[in-house]
Design a protein around this motif. Structure first.
Motif, short mmCIF file in Angstrom:
data_model
loop_
_atom_site.label_atom_id
_atom_site.label_comp_id
_atom_site.label_asym_id
_atom_site.label_seq_id
_atom_site.Cartn_x
_atom_site.Cartn_y
_atom_site.Cartn_z
N ILE A 73 -27.78 3.70 22.71
CA ILE A 73 -29.11 3.39 22.18
C ILE A 73 -30.11 3.74 23.28
CG2 ILE A 73 -30.67 1.60 21.35
CD1 ILE A 73 -28.20 0.04 20.41
N LEU A 74 -31.07 4.58 22.94
CA LEU A 74 -32.13 4.95 23.88
C LEU A 74 -33.44 4.42 23.33
CD1 LEU A 74 -31.08 8.66 24.44
CD2 LEU A 74 -30.51 6.69 25.85
N ILE A 75 -34.19 3.72 24.18
CA ILE A 75 -35.43 3.09 23.73
C ILE A 75 -36.59 3.55 24.59
CG2 ILE A 75 -36.62 0.88 23.40
CD1 ILE A 75 -33.80 -0.38 23.04
N ASP A 76 -37.63 4.04 23.92
CA ASP A 76 -38.89 4.41 24.53
C ASP A 76 -39.97 3.93 23.56
OD1 ASP A 76 -40.85 5.47 26.15
OD2 ASP A 76 -40.56 7.53 25.46
N PRO A 77 -40.40 2.66 23.70
CA PRO A 77 -41.28 2.07 22.69
C PRO A 77 -42.44 2.98 22.31
CG PRO A 77 -40.69 0.46 24.37
CD PRO A 77 -40.19 1.79 24.85
N PRO A 78 -42.69 3.10 21.02
CA PRO A 78 -42.11 2.40 19.86
C PRO A 78 -40.96 3.16 19.21
CG PRO A 78 -44.01 3.64 19.12
CD PRO A 78 -43.87 3.90 20.61
N ASN A 79 -40.29 4.02 19.95
CA ASN A 79 -39.23 4.87 19.40
C ASN A 79 -37.85 4.43 19.89
OD1 ASN A 79 -41.17 6.67 18.19
ND2 ASN A 79 -41.54 7.43 20.26
N VAL A 80 -36.86 4.63 19.01
CA VAL A 80 -35.47 4.31 19.34
C VAL A 80 -34.60 5.45 18.82
CG1 VAL A 80 -33.54 2.74 18.92
CG2 VAL A 80 -35.86 1.82 19.19
N ALA A 81 -33.65 5.87 19.63
CA ALA A 81 -32.63 6.82 19.19
C ALA A 81 -31.28 6.13 19.30
CB ALA A 81 -32.65 8.08 20.04
N ILE A 82 -30.52 6.20 18.21
CA ILE A 82 -29.20 5.56 18.17
C ILE A 82 -28.17 6.65 17.91
CG2 ILE A 82 -27.76 3.82 17.05
CD1 ILE A 82 -30.34 2.53 16.01
N PHE A 83 -27.13 6.67 18.70
CA PHE A 83 -26.04 7.62 18.53
C PHE A 83 -24.82 6.83 18.09
CE2 PHE A 83 -29.08 9.35 21.41
CZ PHE A 83 -29.22 10.66 20.99
N ILE A 84 -24.26 7.20 16.94
CA ILE A 84 -23.19 6.42 16.32
C ILE A 84 -22.12 7.34 15.75
CG2 ILE A 84 -24.66 4.46 15.68
CD1 ILE A 84 -24.78 5.75 12.83
N THR A 85 -20.99 6.74 15.44
CA THR A 85 -19.96 7.38 14.62
C THR A 85 -19.67 6.43 13.47
OG1 THR A 85 -18.98 8.55 16.49
CG2 THR A 85 -17.61 8.28 14.53
N VAL A 86 -19.70 6.96 12.25
CA VAL A 86 -19.36 6.19 11.07
C VAL A 86 -17.97 6.64 10.62
CG1 VAL A 86 -19.94 5.74 8.64
CG2 VAL A 86 -21.76 5.89 10.36
N ALA A 87 -17.09 5.67 10.43
CA ALA A 87 -15.76 5.93 9.88
C ALA A 87 -15.70 5.26 8.52
CB ALA A 87 -14.69 5.35 10.80
N ALA A 88 -15.20 6.00 7.52
CA ALA A 88 -15.20 5.47 6.16
C ALA A 88 -14.17 6.19 5.31
CB ALA A 88 -16.58 5.64 5.53
N THR A 89 -13.81 5.55 4.20
CA THR A 89 -12.94 6.16 3.20
C THR A 89 -13.76 6.43 1.95
OG1 THR A 89 -11.10 4.82 4.03
CG2 THR A 89 -10.81 5.85 1.87
N MET A 112 -35.72 6.48 15.18
CA MET A 112 -36.53 5.50 14.46
C MET A 112 -37.85 5.29 15.17
SD MET A 112 -33.64 2.61 13.82
CE MET A 112 -32.29 2.83 12.69
N GLN A 113 -38.91 5.23 14.38
CA GLN A 113 -40.24 4.89 14.89
C GLN A 113 -40.63 3.55 14.29
OE1 GLN A 113 -41.89 8.65 13.44
NE2 GLN A 113 -42.60 9.00 15.52
N PHE A 114 -41.03 2.62 15.14
CA PHE A 114 -41.37 1.27 14.72
C PHE A 114 -42.88 1.06 14.80
CE2 PHE A 114 -36.98 1.00 15.81
CZ PHE A 114 -36.45 -0.01 15.02
N ASP A 115 -43.39 0.18 13.95
CA ASP A 115 -44.79 -0.21 14.08
C ASP A 115 -44.87 -1.47 14.95
OD1 ASP A 115 -44.22 -2.44 12.49
OD2 ASP A 115 -45.37 -1.73 10.76
N ALA A 116 -46.08 -1.96 15.18
CA ALA A 116 -46.27 -3.11 16.07
C ALA A 116 -45.61 -4.38 15.55
CB ALA A 116 -47.76 -3.34 16.30
N ALA A 117 -45.36 -4.45 14.23
CA ALA A 117 -44.71 -5.62 13.65
C ALA A 117 -43.19 -5.56 13.78
CB ALA A 117 -45.11 -5.75 12.18
N GLY A 118 -42.67 -4.44 14.29
CA GLY A 118 -41.24 -4.33 14.50
C GLY A 118 -40.45 -3.86 13.30
#
Length: 160
Positions: A73-89, A112-118
């Motif tokens: 997870i990388l955070i630079d307010p108000p932006n967040v970048a999330i790197f994930i792996t989804v495993a599913a059937t 993701m871009q967030f507003d001041a209310a989160g």
């Protein structure tokens, strides 16, 4: 309203990821602003909570055992970048494709871009949708990994 801090965004994102793991669609939708936008290779551009909810519901219906593993997870307010792996059937209809019971692993980045209310005002999901189709058997590839055909009712056809 004061700006969100890294700690604020970290807490929000942790709650979001936990909510996603529970497949709690109403709660997930609540993380998005009323007029929020989600861009997804799988579900296109979704505007507003009702359309975003449709995408969450469709995904969890098609892949009912989906689990997400967080890589970073990388955070630079108000932006967040999330790197994930989804495993599913693939356990239910997916854009007209009946359940194949095939396992998927989808590496993804979410910006993701967030507003001041989160709340999330804009989310861009980045992943290899062609890879998803290959894993489901909708497309086929040669030994070099190049897409060479598609499946049509069990009959192979040239991709060209």
């Amino acid at each position: 309203m004061p700006e969100l801090t890294r700690a604020d965004l970290q807490a929000i994102v942790e709650r979001h990821l936990d909510t996603w793991q529970r497949h709690d669609v109403p709660a997930l939708v609540g993380f998005h602003s009323a007029d929020g936008i989600v861009e997804s290779p799988m579900y296109g551009t979704r505007r507003g909570r009702a359309e975003i909810e449709e995408a969450y519901r469709a995904f969890f219906k098609s892949f009912p055992d989906a689990r997400m593993d967080r890589e970073a997870i990388l955070i630079d307010p108000p932006n967040v970048a999330i790197f994930i792996t989804v495993a599913a059937t693939h356990g239910d209809d997916f854009f007209g494709l009946p359940a194949t019971n095939k396992r998927l692993d989808i590496r993804s980045a979410r910006f993701m871009q967030f507003d001041a209310a989160g709340v999330i005002v804009h989310e861009r999901r980045i992943y290899d949708f062609t890879g998803v189709l290959l894993q489901l058997g909708v497309l086929r590839a040669d030994r070099g990994g190049h897409v060479v055909g598609r499946s049509n009712g069990g009959k192979e056809q040239d991709a060209g």
